[in-house]
Scaffold this motif. Sequence first.
Motif, short mmCIF file in Angstrom:
data_model
loop_
_atom_site.label_atom_id
_atom_site.label_comp_id
_atom_site.label_asym_id
_atom_site.label_seq_id
_atom_site.Cartn_x
_atom_site.Cartn_y
_atom_site.Cartn_z
N MET A 1 61.48 90.93 40.24
CA MET A 1 62.12 89.80 39.57
C MET A 1 63.28 90.32 38.73
SD MET A 1 59.33 88.70 36.67
CE MET A 1 60.19 87.21 36.32
N ARG B 1 49.97 84.84 35.17
CA ARG B 1 51.05 85.20 34.27
C ARG B 1 50.64 86.40 33.43
NH1 ARG B 1 53.50 84.48 29.37
NH2 ARG B 1 55.67 83.84 29.41
N PHE C 1 55.80 92.43 43.52
CA PHE C 1 56.98 91.61 43.65
C PHE C 1 58.06 92.09 42.69
CE2 PHE C 1 54.17 89.68 40.56
CZ PHE C 1 54.99 89.25 39.53
N ALA D 1 55.99 87.95 33.32
CA ALA D 1 56.20 87.68 34.74
C ALA D 1 55.07 86.80 35.25
CB ALA D 1 56.22 88.99 35.53
N THR D 2 55.39 85.96 36.23
CA THR D 2 54.40 85.12 36.88
C THR D 2 54.38 85.48 38.35
OG1 THR D 2 54.79 83.34 35.30
CG2 THR D 2 53.70 82.75 37.36
N CYS D 3 53.20 85.79 38.86
CA CYS D 3 53.06 86.19 40.26
C CYS D 3 53.36 85.01 41.18
CB CYS D 3 51.62 86.69 40.50
SG CYS D 3 51.32 87.16 42.21
N PRO D 4 54.25 85.20 42.14
CA PRO D 4 54.57 84.12 43.07
C PRO D 4 53.43 83.86 44.07
CG PRO D 4 55.79 86.09 43.66
CD PRO D 4 55.08 86.39 42.37
N SER D 5 52.51 84.79 44.22
CA SER D 5 51.41 84.62 45.17
C SER D 5 50.24 83.82 44.59
CB SER D 5 50.88 85.98 45.64
OG SER D 5 51.89 86.67 46.33
N CYS D 6 49.83 84.16 43.36
CA CYS D 6 48.63 83.51 42.81
C CYS D 6 48.89 82.75 41.51
CB CYS D 6 47.52 84.53 42.59
SG CYS D 6 47.81 85.68 41.22
N GLY D 7 50.08 82.90 40.92
CA GLY D 7 50.42 82.18 39.71
C GLY D 7 49.94 82.84 38.42
N CYS E 1 50.78 92.58 40.38
CA CYS E 1 49.90 91.57 39.80
C CYS E 1 48.51 92.16 39.57
CB CYS E 1 49.81 90.34 40.71
SG CYS E 1 48.70 89.07 40.08
N THR F 1 66.70 94.59 38.15
CA THR F 1 65.44 93.99 38.59
C THR F 1 64.28 94.91 38.21
OG1 THR F 1 65.56 95.03 40.77
CG2 THR F 1 66.48 92.82 40.59
#
Length: 72
Positions: free
Chosen positions: A50, A17, A48, A9-15, A41, A36
């Motif tokens: 996904m 992985r 989050f 997973a990659t965090c949408p807030s800070c990127g 993170c 889901t």
Amino acid sequence: MSKEFTVSATCPSCGHRTEAIHTEDAMREAFGNDATIRVLCARCQASFEMPMGLACAEWDDYCSEIPLPADV
């Protein structure tokens, strides 16, 4: 020997992985056949969700092929 699955997973807030390898039993316990997953993170502590198909497409496909306890 149990099959292994990689969840990433990659965090949408800070990127940041993250990637973790789980056995089949650990995947059943942690995720079952949920569509889901919820991720926390490790870097920024953002929470989050996904789709499982993006986090581990192999498990998503595997769940379609085998009956899990949640399907009963």
